[in-house]
Design a protein around this motif. Sequence first.
Motif: not given
Length: 201
Positions: A136-144, A160-165, A187-189
């Motif tokens: 499972v691959e995942q990315q996390v994007y901070l909205l706030d 806020t605005g950061d994204c981690l894969a 987001a997951l796949t």
Amino acid sequence: MENTKTDIDRRIAVRLRALRGERGLTLDGLAERSGVSRSMISLVERGESSPTASVLDRLAAGLGVTLAALFAEAERADANPVARRTDQIAWTDPATGYRRRNLSPPGFPSPIELVEVELPPGARVSYDSGNRAATVEQQVYLLDGTIDLTVGEATHRLSTGDCLAMRLDRPTGFHNPTDRAARYIVALTTDGRPALNAFKR
């Protein structure tokens, strides 16, 4: 969609039984693969328990699906490709108050799943499922807001605005160190390939 506890427990129960059946797993078989007791799995499948996020993640890992898949519907050819906000399934973890909402259209065939999460002030959610039946691959994007996201031994502070894969192949933890809620998109796949460390004890 504001779902009642009973509605969600029933949905999880039906979905868990279906996924276990599709994989030809007995209660004992899933218990061995997930590390969740047979009695707990039985209670969840009967809709008689409100499992925590940690328990659900371990069951998902044993089944080779994402946590979001336990709240989803089985894929079908006639599924609507649009998921209206009012129709999206929302669930609150009874242990931490963390709230997740499945954003992806229910039943629509897609390799990607989107989830919106709200993590209350000071809350911690830990997933110890390093062993998974599929990659499972995942990315996390901070909205706030701000969260400390731990992947294995590394901790990343996201604002806020950061994204981690990341790949879900080791224990992970989410902590909101602030006095206001944090909101993020996950987001997951999964491609169905067995994870390299699947069920090695």
